[in-house]
Write a protein that holds these residues in place. Structure first.
Motif, PDB file in Angstrom:
ATOM      1  N   THR A  74      49.757 -42.011   8.422  1.00 38.85           N
ATOM      2  CA  THR A  74      48.424 -42.461   8.002  1.00 38.85           C
ATOM      3  C   THR A  74      48.402 -42.987   6.576  1.00 38.85           C
ATOM      4  O   THR A  74      47.827 -44.050   6.302  1.00 38.85           O
ATOM      5  CB  THR A  74      47.413 -41.301   8.133  1.00 38.85           C
ATOM      6  N   PHE A  78      51.431 -46.647   7.381  1.00 44.95           N
ATOM      7  CA  PHE A  78      50.325 -47.601   7.580  1.00 44.95           C
ATOM      8  C   PHE A  78      50.105 -48.482   6.343  1.00 44.95           C
ATOM      9  O   PHE A  78      50.054 -49.716   6.457  1.00 44.95           O
ATOM     10  CB  PHE A  78      49.045 -46.845   7.929  1.00 44.95           C
ATOM     11  N   PRO A 108      41.704 -42.753   6.164  1.00 47.92           N
ATOM     12  CA  PRO A 108      42.121 -41.607   6.983  1.00 47.92           C
ATOM     13  C   PRO A 108      41.934 -41.878   8.466  1.00 47.92           C
ATOM     14  O   PRO A 108      41.330 -42.890   8.867  1.00 47.92           O
ATOM     15  CB  PRO A 108      41.178 -40.489   6.516  1.00 47.92           C
ATOM     16  N   SER A 109      42.428 -40.972   9.281  1.00 45.39           N
ATOM     17  CA  SER A 109      42.298 -41.083  10.732  1.00 45.39           C
ATOM     18  C   SER A 109      40.878 -40.731  11.172  1.00 45.39           C
ATOM     19  O   SER A 109      40.110 -40.126  10.432  1.00 45.39           O
ATOM     20  CB  SER A 109      43.297 -40.131  11.401  1.00 45.39           C
ATOM     21  N   SER A 114      40.266 -39.429  18.043  1.00 48.36           N
ATOM     22  CA  SER A 114      41.634 -38.896  18.077  1.00 48.36           C
ATOM     23  C   SER A 114      41.708 -37.685  19.005  1.00 48.36           C
ATOM     24  O   SER A 114      42.635 -37.550  19.810  1.00 48.36           O
ATOM     25  CB  SER A 114      42.088 -38.494  16.668  1.00 48.36           C
ATOM     26  N   SER A 135      43.461 -34.963   7.768  1.00 46.24           N
ATOM     27  CA  SER A 135      43.562 -36.352   7.340  1.00 46.24           C
ATOM     28  C   SER A 135      42.309 -36.780   6.595  1.00 46.24           C
ATOM     29  O   SER A 135      42.376 -37.459   5.555  1.00 46.24           O
ATOM     30  CB  SER A 135      43.782 -37.263   8.556  1.00 46.24           C
ATOM     31  N   THR A 143      42.579 -41.997  -0.278  1.00 45.90           N
ATOM     32  CA  THR A 143      42.146 -43.388  -0.102  1.00 45.90           C
ATOM     33  C   THR A 143      41.775 -44.049  -1.435  1.00 45.90           C
ATOM     34  O   THR A 143      42.268 -45.146  -1.730  1.00 45.90           O
ATOM     35  CB  THR A 143      40.988 -43.471   0.906  1.00 45.90           C
ATOM     36  N   CYS A 265      46.458 -39.441  16.704  1.00 42.43           N
ATOM     37  CA  CYS A 265      45.965 -39.148  15.353  1.00 42.43           C
ATOM     38  C   CYS A 265      46.571 -40.110  14.323  1.00 42.43           C
ATOM     39  O   CYS A 265      45.906 -40.500  13.362  1.00 42.43           O
ATOM     40  CB  CYS A 265      46.301 -37.706  14.964  1.00 42.43           C
ATOM     41  N   GLY A 266      47.824 -40.497  14.534  1.00 38.06           N
ATOM     42  CA  GLY A 266      48.506 -41.346  13.569  1.00 38.06           C
ATOM     43  C   GLY A 266      48.121 -42.812  13.634  1.00 38.06           C
ATOM     44  O   GLY A 266      48.300 -43.542  12.661  1.00 38.06           O
ATOM     45  N   SER A 267      47.585 -43.249  14.767  1.00 35.59           N
ATOM     46  CA  SER A 267      47.296 -44.686  14.945  1.00 35.59           C
ATOM     47  C   SER A 267      45.851 -45.056  14.662  1.00 35.59           C
ATOM     48  O   SER A 267      45.480 -46.224  14.728  1.00 35.59           O
ATOM     49  CB  SER A 267      47.641 -45.108  16.381  1.00 35.59           C
ATOM     50  N   LYS A 268      44.998 -44.090  14.340  1.00 37.92           N
ATOM     51  CA  LYS A 268      43.568 -44.353  14.161  1.00 37.92           C
ATOM     52  C   LYS A 268      43.211 -44.604  12.699  1.00 37.92           C
ATOM     53  O   LYS A 268      43.865 -44.123  11.789  1.00 37.92           O
ATOM     54  CB  LYS A 268      42.750 -43.161  14.646  1.00 37.92           C
ATOM     55  N   LYS A 269      42.133 -45.348  12.509  1.00 40.83           N
ATOM     56  CA  LYS A 269      41.526 -45.503  11.201  1.00 40.83           C
ATOM     57  C   LYS A 269      40.024 -45.307  11.341  1.00 40.83           C
ATOM     58  O   LYS A 269      39.408 -45.799  12.281  1.00 40.83           O
ATOM     59  CB  LYS A 269      41.827 -46.887  10.616  1.00 40.83           C
TER      60      LYS A 269
END
Length: 327
Positions: A74, A78, A108-109, A114, A135, A143, A265-269
């Motif tokens: 994340t 990313f 963050p995710s 997620s 996250s 951020t 969880c790792g692919s979300k924004k």
């Protein structure tokens, strides 16, 4: 076919952009909308702090390898991918859209989606809850720090911007969490009263940002080709991150349930955190255009992850029932 249709919130976002295009806030109305938006952002992060369960985070410490990997994706992989994409596209990408892509990369995710997609796919839901929550906690600090490091807006984040971050994001979040002993039960009992807060605050920020963007001539600067280009770039970024998350989960020998949690969880924004943060961290004149990559990514990730989660679940059912994989 249903997966290809936009969700109701995406339609509301489009409607809000349309409203800001036809009736942008001007003069005293713009000042009033801006003040109300600031209050809503502070209240939103207060509620994030109130909802966060300290027990859930402490309970997730046992699975620290999973959380460390998700956080590395994340806030590490990313942003590096976002930086590489912006550098590779160079002059082919509008500078403000480039800022938007980089801002997307350092967010963050998500929490809700997620967890939901992890559950649909048969993954480790408890780990997803802990990882997504962690996250968002770390994102409150990470951020803004990554924005200052990677975007170099006016030499970094100014003291005034840091003050806004503290007053609108950090302070309400910390106060909300410290008071959750007294407020959590009330919020839980009356969650229907607070349910519109997340989406309402996002729509308000979008209206405020696009009002400013319309006054600065957004629709003379942004073409249909630009829009389609951002859709393609968002799809490519999501695909790379999902493949990388899957491969890393297997490389570090996580079991199937944990691999699924890492993937989603790792692919979300987070649109919920991202839009309010953008109004604080990015120059007001550029926010309307800069949040477009995030708004598009929101819909792209929902469609793609819904499809993938159901495919993973169907494949597992086929394996357990002895049905051939082709079925």
């Amino acid at each position: 076919m249903r997966l290809m249709l936009p969700d109701s919130f995406t339609l509301l976002l489009v409607g809000t952009v349309g409203l800001a295009t036809i009736l942008p806030a001007r003069g005293e109305a713009a000042v009033g909308v801006g003040l109300f938006t600031n209050v809503m952002i502070a209240l939103l992060f207060f509620m994030y702090g109130t909802r966060l369960s300290r027990e859930a985070i402490l309970g997730g410490i046992r699975n620290w390898r999973l959380h460390l990997l998700v956080l590395s994706i994340t806030f590490g992989l990313f942003p590096l991918l976002g930086l590489a994409v912006v550098q590779a596209l160079g002059s082919h990408l509008d500078p403000i859209l480039g800022t938007g892509l980089m801002f997307l990369a350092v967010l963050p995710s998500t929490v809700q989606s997620s967890i939901a997609f992890t559950s649909i796919a048969g993954g480790n839901v408890a780990a997803a809850i802990c990882s997504a929550s962690l996250s968002n906690v770390i994102g409150v600090v990470a951020t803004p720090a990554l924005v200052a490091l990677l975007l170099h807006l006016k030499g970094g984040v100014s003291l005034d911007a840091m003050g806004q971050i503290f007053l609108q994001i950090l302070l309400p979040f910390v106060v909300g969490h410290l008071l959750r002993r007294w407020t959590s039960a009330f919020v839980t009992r009356h969650r229907h009263l607070f349910a519109p807060l997340d989406r309402g605050s996002i729509l308000l920020v979008v209206y405020s940002a696009f009002s400013e963007a319309v006054k600065n001539g957004i629709w003379t600067k942004l073409s249909v080709d630009d829009f389609l280009f951002i859709v393609a770039v968002d799809l490519a970024i999501l695909a790379v991150i999902m493949v990388a998350a899957t491969l890393l989960g297997r490389l570090f020998r996580f079991d199937r349930a944990d691999e699924i949690a890492i993937l989603f969880c790792g692919s979300k924004k987070s649109l919920a955190s991202g839009v309010p943060m953008a109004s604080v961290l990015l120059p007001a004149a550029s926010v309307g255009i800069a949040i477009l990559p995030l708004m598009i990514f929101h819909q792209v990730q929902l469609i793609a992850c819904a499809f993938i989660a159901r495919r993973i679940a169907a494949r597992q059912v086929a394996v357990e029932s002895g049905t051939p994989a082709e079925a």
